[in-house]
Motif scaffolding. Structure first.
Motif, PDB file in Angstrom:
ATOM      1  N   PRO A 164       0.952  -1.246   0.022  1.00 56.31           N
ATOM      2  CA  PRO A 164      -0.043   0.107   0.023  1.00 56.31           C
ATOM      3  C   PRO A 164       0.861   1.152  -0.240  1.00 56.31           C
ATOM      4  O   PRO A 164       1.855   1.267   0.929  1.00 56.31           O
ATOM      5  N   LYS A 190      -5.422   3.939   8.190  1.00 53.39           N
ATOM      6  CA  LYS A 190      -5.875   3.141   7.081  1.00 53.39           C
ATOM      7  C   LYS A 190      -4.636   2.266   6.355  1.00 53.39           C
ATOM      8  O   LYS A 190      -4.592   0.946   6.018  1.00 53.39           O
ATOM      9  N   ARG A 194      -4.139  -1.670   6.116  1.00 51.66           N
ATOM     10  CA  ARG A 194      -3.735  -2.438   5.098  1.00 51.66           C
ATOM     11  C   ARG A 194      -2.257  -3.263   5.091  1.00 51.66           C
ATOM     12  O   ARG A 194      -2.529  -4.468   4.740  1.00 51.66           O
ATOM     13  N   ASP A 343      -1.342   4.308  -5.097  1.00 49.32           N
ATOM     14  CA  ASP A 343      -1.442   3.156  -5.249  1.00 49.32           C
ATOM     15  C   ASP A 343      -1.076   2.350  -6.484  1.00 49.32           C
ATOM     16  O   ASP A 343      -0.485   1.307  -6.734  1.00 49.32           O
ATOM     17  N   GLN A 423      -8.015  -8.575  -4.026  1.00 47.50           N
ATOM     18  CA  GLN A 423      -8.209  -7.568  -2.789  1.00 47.50           C
ATOM     19  C   GLN A 423      -7.935  -6.233  -2.943  1.00 47.50           C
ATOM     20  O   GLN A 423      -8.744  -5.245  -2.569  1.00 47.50           O
ATOM     21  N   GLU A 426     -10.965  -4.985  -4.673  1.00 45.59           N
ATOM     22  CA  GLU A 426     -12.260  -4.471  -3.765  1.00 45.59           C
ATOM     23  C   GLU A 426     -11.945  -3.120  -3.182  1.00 45.59           C
ATOM     24  O   GLU A 426     -12.758  -2.590  -2.754  1.00 45.59           O
ATOM     25  N   TYR A 427     -10.772  -3.110  -2.625  1.00 45.24           N
ATOM     26  CA  TYR A 427     -10.275  -2.014  -1.873  1.00 45.24           C
ATOM     27  C   TYR A 427     -10.445  -0.655  -2.734  1.00 45.24           C
ATOM     28  O   TYR A 427     -11.055   0.352  -2.253  1.00 45.24           O
ATOM     29  N   LEU A 431     -12.778   2.456  -2.061  1.00 45.30           N
ATOM     30  CA  LEU A 431     -12.101   3.875  -1.765  1.00 45.30           C
ATOM     31  C   LEU A 431     -12.732   4.689  -2.599  1.00 45.30           C
ATOM     32  O   LEU A 431     -12.943   5.837  -2.377  1.00 45.30           O
TER      33      LEU A 431
END
Lengths: 552, 697
Positions: A164, A190, A194, A343, A423, A426-427, A431
């Motif tokens: 992350p 956060k 992560r 990211d 993952q 999804e994040y 977000l």
């Protein structure tokens, strides 16, 4: 694990399918399904591989189907087993290692630049990992720069993970703002969440070093290195990426890349938009001032000069609100987009690293091949020099081992990335929603403020004389104050919309400075009139229900 | 629309009950109307020696000619046929059929009808048929899709009967107006009702018409209104913030034509009075001079109330005429009136921008001291830009309406001539000559000449500035004028700054909207990536929302320029007119000073002669006569000066009232439209939240 088949030079002559071995091995190795389909470390694999790339893949797929139909569970278990072997961290049910971090403060000290760029983050940490010296750490202080070097290390040391990206050291709210403090704090929380949710990362012993080092003293103890960096990396990136059997990951990189690019573009446009909005608000302020000046010439009509004053003030207020809105847009949407950009950049680079490793693997495979040829040549020679033979065999072994190592590494990377990819998606989804939510809520709040500001000046415009202006046309008998002195928005819904009950209306929106404003404005002197009409409550909503259907 | 259905069935009734009367009515009325149009059209053609190479029109010409030769001798038959045609076209079903089968045909038929109804044997193009087509070429109508033929036809047929009743015309106009899809609760019903109400004054003016048969339609109209009135009242009472103009925010181009005029003119008389009383109450403690002003203002209003000559003037249908070198835009000026001033109650003439300027100068010359409502400024570049034409049309209409509301100017023969003359250019020249000859303000000729030539030079304000510069210094006898002059200067300055700032804001908003659009497009591309369904939907929606915001920004800029912007622009020009009146007065003042010094000199020489040369009685007599004439001349100039001073004071008083009125109104419109667009913004974001994010919890 076809590549792990020990290569016996004696056997090799007898294998007519040995020729395309590196490629076919590659195919099989990187296709997890193909792997699952075959019982591993079986010679039969070589036969599978003989078909060449495409067929091999097809077969793999066919087999996958078969496997689903026939063997279902046992295959799943096999896969699990394989995965557990590849990524033991993720399947470690015994220990259930974890790290919990609670961020509770940010300190901004020192010079202005340091305040902005290098805040100190204060957090508590508790863990059950054995290599940590304590079970819990209280009040750990780390500077942003330390975080950066830790992140850099993690990124290099864990090619199989999408690390992350670090949150920004400051937000667009401005560092003096309380919103900024809250936001940065929650961003770091956060980030820790992560990181801690990733079992591979928490097991990294560097984490311990990071935590246990004193403030401002941390620098990575282990060395982490990217497969290639600098000019070499740049050049390698220009090349066609190596063939990738894992379609998911092969498609993922271009996707991430375009997310990265498009988001960058959006951010660029957003910044441009906000620059314009800022100048716009300055101009609006200017316009408002000019309007206020007009009241100097309105000597004979107090209502009108009042109108100019109030109207000008409203325009100035609008300009201010617009300026606030544009800052907020940058702080919510802009910062959010930047997070996505960071990211996606890290992920893109991680995927590039994988490609680079795959390239290395191909090189290693051809190297092994070469060594093979050498050994074969030696074998065919009449006079065999034993020293030479030993040398050849040794180098072949080395090469094979290296290849094996790389293969394993890439397999691990692939498998873990597949997990982390879903993952991340999804994040990302979450977000994006979060960013938009934050943005829209702020936007609504301030657009409503603008509306109420505008509606407040209505009374001054309409009460220039007691006639009430254009809006009174045809309704002269209707009490004037009632029609004006009403905000079209309230906690129970908006006047212009009957469908929606819950709105994002804040109670403070109307009440704050309305009263003093009202006192300033000239009052109509028909108070008696007002009271008599007080009981008849007709507004747009009522009327609609009274009228019911059509009137003709 | 409900109104259409109502209208058409109502027409059917009328037609079936007594068709013959109706057809007669049509023929006579249209004939009147058309002969006027025709003749002026012809005139126009001769003047500019231009050939209209519109195929459609020629087709119609041919058709008409054929029909004429065939059926001209039998008028009753033709009438009957007209009647048939009318009923056929008016019935919505049949109209639809014919429209869908062959739109072109029915178009031609309308042309045919009007040509048949003509009394004079000539073939001509009727205004009613021509205008919509021309409209189409100049302003591309958004409603005009390929599939909308049926609708278009209806419009056209309505337009062809538009001369009969003005409500129909208004309605058909509005139908063209593009309505934005919005989440309003007030349906079209209410708005149509309102229109009906608004247009009612027009009906009453027509009721008193000499043309008997018209009464039928009017009666039914008013009956209609009666049945609607209770519901109407309720509606009116219930709709708290009624704001007509905001209802069609995208289309100020069209809506202003019908809306701003009645509303602005409608308020003036009543609200003027009230505001004045409010003023006098509020300011009773002010110094005497201001009280005097107040009194004057009040007096002004009473005057304004007394002048009840009702002129409904609409400037419309801008048409580009002429070839490359002589290209210009012609506007049709329609006047409806019940007064005897005009030959016919309804007049349609075609005028170009130059003619409006002529009227302005002419009125300035013949009414020294009066603030004549000015035409818009000249513009060399981009004269055929749609926005510009619309802005100019609006400004021209404002000018004429304002003139018609001014009791001193509305009866002016030049104005009346302007409204109805068929051979405008020649008459204009004659009148100009006559005015020059009769004008005693010889000194003004220079100003006017410079005004005349200002077409080639740089605007008339600069020429006025020039006039100021070479005027010798005269001591201003009246303190009032000193104040007013500096006041006007300051006002001019501030208005200009205001307008400039407003324009900057609007311009910037244009940039903003352009960037918003780019932003929206890029968001769209991100959504195309399909990272995940929900997020891609989110980006899609966000992009759409941004686009909507962009549209709302555009609309707002347009609104701002059309309301506040045009008012500011108008007042800057009015201030120019005021300065002209000041300079006119200055010239008279100069004359006065000259004659006074001359008189003094004469007096001195007379005294001298009288003292020393008593014996020269002859000489004394001569001198005495000269002195008398000089004195007489001085007195006339003096009275003239007083007159002009008083006129200017008068005018300034009413200027103040009007200024407050106009600015208040335009600011109210500005404010309301901003509020509406703000509501829209809130609504957009609320909807966005509702649709996309509320579920995420």
């Amino acid at each position: 694990m076809s590549s792990s088949i020990p290569y016996d030079p004696d056997e090799f002559d007898n294998n007519p399918f040995a020729e395309p071995a590196p490629q076919s091995q590659d195919v099989l190795e990187h296709n997890p399904y193909a792997d699952d389909g075959n019982s591993r470390s079986d010679i039969g694999q070589g036969e599978q591989g003989e078909q060449g790339e495409e067929q091999g893949e097809e077969q793999g797929e066919e087999e996958q189907k078969e496997q689903q139909q026939d063997q279902g569970q046992s295959q799943n278990e096999a896969k699990r087993e394989l995965l557990a072997k590849l990524i033991p961290e993720r399947f470690d049910t015994k220990h259930n290692y974890k790290i919990n971090v609670k961020v509770h403060g940010i300190e901004r000290i020192g010079s202005l630049n340091n305040k902005k760029e290098n805040p100190t983050i204060i957090f508590d940490l508790s863990t059950n990992l054995i290599h940590f010296r304590k079970k819990s750490y209280k009040h750990v202080k780390k500077t942003y720069q330390e975080f950066e070097s830790f992140f850099k290390f993690l990124n290099g040391a864990n090619p199989e993970c999408f690390i992350p990206s670090l949150p920004k050291a400051f937000t667009n709210y401005g560092i003096a703002n309380e919103e900024d403090y809250k936001k940065t704090l929650s961003n770091f929380q956060k980030w820790f969440n992560r990181i801690n949710s990733n079992p591979i990362l928490i097991r990294n012993e560097e984490f311990q070093f990071f935590i246990e080092s004193d403030l401002n003293t941390y620098s990575p103890i282990n060395k982490s290195k990217l497969p290639a960096s600098g000019l070499k990396r740049k050049t390698l990136k220009q090349l066609q990426p190596p063939y990738d059997e894992v379609l998911e990951l092969a498609e993922f990189r271009p996707l991430i890349k375009s997310i990265y690019q498009k988001t960058n573009l959006i951010l660029e446009k957003l910044e441009k938009l906000n620059k314009l909005k800022k100048t716009q608000s300055i101009n609006e302020n200017e316009l408002g001032k000019k309007i206020i000046e007009l009241n100097n010439l309105e000597n004979s009509h107090p209502g009108m000069s009042n109108l100019w004053k109030k109207f000008g003030k409203t325009i100035i207020n609008l300009g201010d609100l617009n300026s606030i809105i544009s800052s907020l847009e940058l702080a919510t949407l802009g910062d959010g987009l930047e997070q996505i950009i960071n990211d996606s950049y890290t992920i893109k680079e991680a995927l590039t690293n994988r490609h680079l490793l795959m390239r290395d693997l191909i090189n290693a495979q051809s190297n092994t091949q070469l060594k093979h040829e050498n050994a074969k040549k030696l074998k065919n020679k009449r006079d065999i020099n034993p020293i030479k033979v030993d040398e050849a065999i040794k180098s072949l072994k080395d090469a094979t081992n290296y290849e094996e190592l790389l293969t394993l590494k890439i397999k691990r990377i692939t498998e873990n990335m597949l997990i982390e990819k879903s993952q991340f998606l999804e994040y990302l989804d979450l977000l994006i929603k979060q960013i938009f939510k934050e943005f829209v809520l702020k936007k609504i709040e301030y657009e409503r403020k603008k509306l109420s500001t505008l509606e407040k000046v209505r009374i001054d415009v309409r009460l220039v004389d007691e006639n009430g202006g254009l809006s009174r046309l045809g309704r002269e008998s209707y009490p004037i104050k009632k029609s004006i002195n009403k905000s079209s928005q309230g906690p129970e819904g908006d006047h212009w919309n009957g469908d929606r009950k819950s709105t994002h209306f804040h109670d403070g929106l109307l009440g704050n400075d309305e009263e003093e404003d009202l006192e300033d404005s000239i009052e109509p002197n028909n108070e008696d009139n007002l009271e008599s009409d007080e009981d008849i409550e007709i507004d747009a909503k009522n009327a609609a229900s009274i009228l019911g259907g059509s009137t003709f | 629309m409900a109104e259409d259905g109502l209208e058409s069935s109502h027409w059917d009734d009328v037609l079936s009950s007594n068709p013959s009367r109706f057809s007669e009515n049509i023929s006579s009325n249209i004939a009147n109307e058309l002969s006027a149009t025709l003749s002026q059209q012809n005139l126009h053609d001769h003047e500019n020696e231009e050939d209209e190479d519109d195929d459609n029109e020629q087709d119609e010409d041919d058709n008409a000619a054929v029909e004429d030769t065939g059926k001209w001798d039998d008028r009753s038959e033709s009438n009957k046929q007209t009647n048939n045609n009318e009923t056929r076209v008016e019935t919505p079903d049949e109209d639809l059929v014919s429209g869908s089968s062959n739109p072109k045909e029915s178009k031609d038929k309308t042309g045919l009808i009007s040509s048949l109804t003509a009394d004079s044997g000539k073939s001509f193009i009727s205004e009613s048929v021509k205008s919509p087509k021309k409209d189409g070429t100049l302003f591309t109508d958004k409603n005009k899709g390929t599939l909308d033929f049926g609708d278009d036809d209806k419009d056209e047929t309505e337009q062809s009967t538009a001369h009969l009743t003005s409500p129909t015309k208004l309605a058909s106009r509005r139908k063209n107006v593009y309505k934005t899809p919005r989440f309003r609760r007030n349906g079209s019903k209410t708005s149509t009702l309102k229109k009906e109400v608004e247009s009612s004054p027009l009906d009453t003016t027509e009721n008193s018409d000499v043309l008997g048969p018209l009464g039928i339609t009017d009666d039914t109209e008013s009956q209609n209104q009666d049945t609607e009135s209770p519901a109407d009242k309720l509606l009116r009472a219930s709709e708290a913030p009624i704001f007509e103009i905001n209802r069609t925010p995208l289309s100020p181009l069209k809506s202003n034509r019908s809306e701003s005029q009645p509303s602005l003119s409608g308020v003036s008389s009543s609200s003027i009075r009230e505001s004045s009383t409010a003023n006098s109450e509020a300011q009773s403690s002010l110094d005497p001079q201001q009280q005097l002003e107040q009194a004057k203002i009040q007096q002004k209003k009473q005057e304004a109330e007394q002048s009840n000559i009702n002129l409904e003037i609409v400037v419309g249908d801008p048409i580009k005429v002429g070839d490359l070198t002589s290209a210009h835009t012609a506007y049709s000026v329609r006047t409806n009136t019940d007064s005897e001033l005009l030959r016919t109650p309804q007049t349609v003439v075609s005028r170009r921008y130059r003619d409006f300027r002529w009227l302005y100068r002419q009125l300035q010359t013949t009414h020294p001291g009066r603030i004549v409502p000015p035409p818009p400024e000249k513009q060399a570049v981009g004269r055929f830009n749609d926005d510009f034409i619309e802005a100019r049309r609006f400004a021209l209409e404002r000018m004429l309406v304002k003139i018609s509301k001014n009791p001193n100017l509305q009866t002016d023969p030049d104005f009346i001539m302007f409204l109805q003359s068929d051979r405008f250019s020649s008459e204009a020249r004659e009148r100009e000559r006559a005015a020059t000859a009769s004008s005693t303000f010889t000194a003004h000729e220079e100003v006017d000449a410079s005004l005349n030539s200002s077409g080639s030079g740089g605007g008339f304000l600069s020429s006025i500035g020039g006039a100021f510069s070479f005027a010798p210094k005269i001591s201003e006898p009246d303190e009032y004028f000193k104040d007013k002059k500096s006041y006007i200067e300051a006002l001019d300055q501030q208005l200009r700054v205001f307008l400039k700032n407003l324009e900057t804001v609007v311009l910037q908003r244009h940039d903003l909207s352009a960037v918003t659009e780019e932003f929206s497009l890029i968001l769209g591309t991100l959504s195309e990536l399909e990272v995940s369904r929900s997020s891609s939907d989110l980006f899609q929606e966000f992009s759409v929302t941004q686009l909507r915001i962009k549209e709302s920004l555009d609309r707002l800029s347009l609104q701002d320029m059309l309301t506040l912007g045009s008012t500011l622009d108008e007042y800057i020009r009015v201030v120019g007119s005021i300065r002209t009146t000041f300079s006119q007065r200055d010239r008279v003042l100069l004359q006065l000073a000259g004659s006074e010094s001359e008189l003094k000199k004469k007096q001195a020489s007379f005294d001298k002669t009288f003292k020393f040369n008593r014996t020269h009685t002859e000489k004394i007599d001569v001198l005495k006569v000269e002195l008398n004439t000089l004195e007489h001349k001085h007195n006339t100039i003096k009275t003239k000066f007083d007159e002009i001073s008083n006129t200017i004071k008068d005018e300034l008083a009413s200027f103040e009232i009007e200024k407050i009125q106009d600015f208040r109104n335009s600011i109210e419109i500005f404010l309301e439209s901003t509020i509406e667009s703000q509501k829209e913004a809130v609504e957009l974001w609320e909807t966005f939240y509702e649709v996309n994010l509320a579920k995420a919890e």
